[in-house]
Design an enzyme around this catalytic site. Structure first.
Site, PDB file in Angstrom:
ATOM      1  N   ASP A  49       0.812  -1.198   0.000  1.00 57.93           N
ATOM      2  CA  ASP A  49       0.000   0.000   0.000  1.00 57.93           C
ATOM      3  C   ASP A  49       0.858   1.266   0.000  1.00 57.93           C
ATOM      4  OD1 ASP A  49      -2.502   1.212   0.173  1.00 57.93           O
ATOM      5  OD2 ASP A  49      -2.116   1.665   2.275  1.00 57.93           O
ATOM      6  N   THR A  86      -3.521   9.213  -4.303  1.00 60.53           N
ATOM      7  CA  THR A  86      -2.409   8.925  -5.206  1.00 60.53           C
ATOM      8  C   THR A  86      -2.846   9.040  -6.658  1.00 60.53           C
ATOM      9  OG1 THR A  86      -1.788   7.328  -3.558  1.00 60.53           O
ATOM     10  CG2 THR A  86      -0.545   7.307  -5.585  1.00 60.53           C
ATOM     11  N   LEU A 146      -8.357   5.778   1.705  1.00 64.53           N
ATOM     12  CA  LEU A 146      -8.443   6.872   0.752  1.00 64.53           C
ATOM     13  C   LEU A 146      -7.132   7.117   0.045  1.00 64.53           C
ATOM     14  CD1 LEU A 146     -10.644   9.321   2.777  1.00 64.53           C
ATOM     15  CD2 LEU A 146     -11.193   8.288   0.598  1.00 64.53           C
ATOM     16  N   ARG A 147      -6.116   6.319   0.393  1.00 60.04           N
ATOM     17  CA  ARG A 147      -4.823   6.578  -0.216  1.00 60.04           C
ATOM     18  C   ARG A 147      -4.888   6.394  -1.731  1.00 60.04           C
ATOM     19  NH1 ARG A 147      -0.687   3.778   3.078  1.00 60.04           N
ATOM     20  NH2 ARG A 147      -0.895   5.495   4.509  1.00 60.04           N
ATOM     21  N   GLY A 148      -5.755   5.480  -2.168  1.00 59.11           N
ATOM     22  CA  GLY A 148      -5.915   5.228  -3.596  1.00 59.11           C
ATOM     23  C   GLY A 148      -6.314   6.489  -4.345  1.00 59.11           C
TER      24      GLY A 148
END
Lengths: 334, 555
Positions: free
Chosen positions: A191, A277, A272-274
């Site tokens: 991740d 990024t 929410l990192r998706g």
């Protein structure tokens, strides 16, 4: 080998090269994971990238490559004032490196000879503002992975050991490569990589022959080969610098934000990192293409590499998650 | 048409190539047990510094020379082996841990001229780690050579020097680059390093033979030395599987026949090269290739399986204490503890030397983390195949998903016909496991005893490597083949029970899953002997199975 193979001369492997360029434009994207067969140019690309990247301005002699003299950490000594240009650091983290070498430790030389308690910086310090490259990242020992996770998250390396209490900045782009047949990567580390690309050995003979031709030319007459490709490399370097400058003035319409969110919802990616990024990568892509506004097409270009490793993994799905992303991408954002 | 090299000529040629251009071909993988013959070959190798698989970072990269430092009273650094660009010789290369291989690979990629790996692998599953096997150009296997076939080996320094001088001027025929690349591709060698190394070898060999332009023979021989052992002949598994998922590289026989015949004016048709390579393949290549494959899957499968007998734990901070009774001193930590006090102590003692007190002593501590390995012994006999083999496969897949979640290793054994077969050595790669499982054919007798026996052996091996094995047996229980392969139901019964008892005595946790149409009392009996949970596979309820497994494994 004094001169690495030129980046632009690498045949094919567009996804990998594109991902590396994007992180060069915006290091905040957070790293590239390159998974694939042996002998497909993973290491070559990383070493080529080191030569391609624009130089950085740093305080001479500073172990963490500080931008300004006042940022030099106290333990690194005083009197460091002079600013110099130096190549962007690309640091290799070898498998089985000890914790001491990675985070730094008591400088045993000074301790023994002068009885001073001094800090000897490790690989993380040297990689600050640059790249940290881990070959065979999936074989890395777990406790080193934990360390890296922590530092990659906070951008700061905190050393509390042997009576030392030191902290220094450690912001770097993590580049990992490996062969998935030899072991999986822990999801937590997965991740942390902003982008992930899969490289395959080229399947057609022509491409392979071309690879051999270029490599042969490079080995036989390195100087001539470098000269031939220098123009392309410096054009790419200029494009990266231009894109960096353009990044700030880029407009991001609301519709693109909506697209990001709906795509991630449709894919069911955790956290929410998706989205974050995805947006960053799309912005870098737009800047690279010289557009003033981020559009859906930029989003589509970077979606596979930003999202494919963030899906909840079906361990028995052989097709790989890249295909899933492509399918849902086509459904959600026509 | 020339002959392929005889085995001894191959050795001589390889050594010549290595001597002429060590930095180009990057090294030699020499597979042989220690013997006079090997000594004869190694004596002719270029002078190299030796290292062993247990070497530590300080010796590789340099560090503080503790012994000298303590004696001299001031800091003495040792120079690492990797600092000089001299050839290295890695002994017992088959035991090289992943970390060392990765470092040597990095060294080869950046500055090192060449590495000679002495691989003494005895079992087929021992071999050079893939990271190194991919990078070293030449391969020699001495196992089919007898002492009487060989003669003294030596190279004139002058000859080598002359060949080196010629090296820069040697050219390859225009087609060579393409031919070698195509051949490597046709052989299913994915790595692009292979053709590159073959080209270097061809150049060196041409220089050695005094050719200005490499001849066809030279190219053929270079291909023999560099490419032959990398071929992907048994595509995935040594046993032919009915359905092969990956796009199989055409086996060589086909490649020769199917590819359209190249026009005659082509100076070096690829199939001639292929021909040469095929001729160079020793008879037992299958086993060797299987070895390479097995090494790839077993060696690299995470930290657990990679190191035999030496499952190091994660280091914990050192603790103050006295060494002895199995506790090892942590010298560096001890010195670190003593270091800050040195000026004070020196003043007190008046002597200008290192003062280490007992209170400074530190001992090493490790946290042992034992990996689990789940061994599936699956009954693929005719009786179960017709009954519920498909369902059993489904059940195993469910268990695999769980094993993945817990980062367990899995191994797969199938028994059918006369004997049991290790389909997959312990690995963490689920995709491979699934592929092998899908290709598992059914039919034949039920050698339950043989299956149990193999599971038992595998479990013992896993334990020796510091892992914790669990055996999951899936069978319909109608064992009818005895251990010696005879179809004798009574003997088969007795044999299986005996092995079951052995498993129990070893304290190996197990699980019995009955895949017969109706629950078998005999299997319940066996589960009792094994002290294992017994579970008749419920119809179409694989979820329940995984629930039971979870409970059984305490997961």
């Amino acid at each position: 080998m004094s001169q690495p193979f030129p980046f632009s001369a690498i045949v094919g492997q567009e996804a990998m090269k594109q991902a590396m360029v994007l992180t060069a434009i915006d290091p905040g994207i957070g790293g590239v994971l390159v998974f694939g067969d042996r002998g497909t140019g993973k290491s070559t690309a990383v070493r080529a990238l080191a030569a391609l990247l624009p130089e950085i301005t740093a305080v001479e002699g500073c172990p963490v490559n500080s931008v300004r003299p006042e940022d030099v950490p106290a333990w690194a000594g005083t009197g460091l004032r002079k600013l110099v240009q130096r190549p962007t650091p690309v640091i290799d983290l070898p498998l089985g490196a000890t914790e001491d070498r990675v985070v730094g430790a008591l400088d045993i030389e000074r301790a023994l000879t002068r009885g001073e308690k001094a800090f000897e910086p490790g690989l993380l310090a040297r990689a600050n503002r640059g790249y940290l490259y881990i070959d065979e990242v999936n074989l890395l020992e777990d406790h080193i992975v934990d360390l890296l996770l922590d530092v990659a998250q906070s951008g700061e390396n905190v050393v509390e050991r042997e009576g030392l209490s030191i902290r220094h900045p450690a912001r770097f782009v993590l580049v990992g490569s490996g062969n998935p047949e030899e072991g999986e990567l822990r999801p937590q580390l997965l991740d942390r990589f902003g982008l992930s690309v899969e490289v395959r050995s080229p399947r057609d003979v022509e491409t392979r022959v071309e690879v051999m031709r270029r490599r042969d030319a490079y080995e036989n007459d390195t100087a001539a080969f470098m000269k031939k490709w220098r123009a392309k490399d410096s054009a790419l370097r200029k494009a990266i610098l231009a894109a960096r400058a353009a990044l700030g003035g880029l407009k991001t319409p609301n519709t693109v934000l909506h697209d990001c969110a709906s795509l991630c919802i449709a894919l069911g990616s955790d956290g929410l990192r998706g989205e974050l990024t995805l947006l960053r990568a799309a912005r870098a892509q737009a800047a690279y293409e010289g557009d003033a506004t981020v559009s859906r097409s930029h989003l589509k270009t970077v979606a596979t590499s930003t999202l494919s490793h963030r899906l909840r993994r079906d361990p028995l799905d052989e097709a790989g998650s890249g295909a899933r992303v492509a399918r849902i991408l086509a459904e959600t954002l026509p | 048409m020339s002959q392929p090299l005889s085995p001894w000529a191959r050795v001589q040629t390889a050594l010549a190539v290595l001597a002429v251009d060590p930095a180009g071909v990057k090294g030699l993988w020499l597979r042989a047990r220690a013997s006079d013959l090997r000594a004869r070959v190694t004596a002719a190798l270029p002078p190299a510094r030796r290292l062993h698989p247990g070497i530590d970072d300080a010796s590789l990269f340099g560090g503080v020379d503790l012994a000298a430092t303590l004696a001299a009273g001031h800091l003495i650094r040792s120079k690492g082996l990797l600092a000089d660009p001299t050839p290295l010789l890695l002994t017992m290369a088959e035991r090289s841990p992943a970390g060392l291989s990765a470092r040597l690979a990095l060294w080869l990629d950046t500055q090192g001229p060449c590495l000679i790996a002495l691989d003494e692998g005895a079992d087929p599953d021992e071999g050079l780690p893939a990271a190194l096997a991919d990078r070293l150009g030449l391969f020699l296997d001495l196992s089919d050579l007898a002492w009487s076939d060989t003669e003294g080996l030596s190279f004139e320094a002058g000859e080598i020097a002359a060949a080196r001088a010629r090296l820069a001027a040697v050219r390859l025929p225009d087609k060579a680059l393409e031919s070698l690349t195509k051949v490597a591709f046709a052989m299913g060698i994915p790595s692009l390093r292979a053709p590159r190394l073959a080209i270097c070898a061809a150049r060196a060999l041409a220089a050695w033979r005094g050719e200005d332009i490499a001849s066809d023979d030279t190219l053929r021989h270079a291909a023999e030395l560099v490419l032959a052992h990398r071929g992907d002949l048994p595509a995935e598994a040594p046993e032919a599987e009915p359905e092969q998922a990956p796009p199989p590289p055409p086996p060589e026989g086909e490649a020769g026949e199917d590819s359209p015949p190249e026009p005659q004016e082509d100076r070096l048709p690829e199939d001639v090269l292929l021909e040469a390579i095929r001729a160079a393949l020793p008879a037992d290549l299958l086993a060797q290739l299987a070895a390479g494959k097995a090494a790839r899957s077993a060696k690299g499968s995470g930290t657990g399986a990679a190191r035999k007998g030496n499952h190091r734990g994660r280091p914990l901070p050192p603790l103050a204490g006295t060494p002895g009774a199995g506790k090892r001193i942590d010298l560096v930590a001890t010195l670190r503890a003593a270091a800050p006090w040195q000026p004070l102590r020196r003043r007190e003692a008046g002597a200008a030397r290192l003062e280490i007190r007992k209170s400074d002593l530190r001992i090493k501590r490790y946290q042992q983390s034992s990996d689990r390995v789940l061994i599936f012994a699956v009954d693929a006999s005719g009786s179960s195949a017709f009954a519920r083999l498909a369902e059993a496969k489904g059940a195993v897949e469910l268990l695999l998903a769980q094993a993945y979640a817990r980062r367990d290793h899995v191994a797969l054994i199938a028994f059918r016909g006369q004997s049991a077969e290790l389909i997959l050595p312990p690995t963490r790669s689920l995709v491979q496991t699934k592929r092998r499982l899908a290709g598992l054919p059914g039919g034949g007798g039920t050698p339950l005893a043989a299956g149990l026996r193999m599971a038992f052996d595998l479990a013992q091996q896993a334990r020796a490597r510091g892992m914790t094995p669990t055996v999951a047996l899936l069978t319909d229980g109608r064992g009818n083949i005895a251990l010696d392969g005879r179809a004798d139901r009574a003997q088969a019964e007795a044999d299986s029970l005996q092995i079951a008892r052995a498993l129990r005595l070893q304290g190996l946790p197990a699980l019995v899953i009955d895949i017969a149409n109706r629950p078998q009392p005999a299997l319940r009996q066996m589960a009792l002997v094994l002290d294992a949970p017994y579970l008749p596979l419920p119809r179409a309820d694989a979820q329940r199975l995984s629930g039971v497994l979870q409970a059984a494994l305490g997961g």
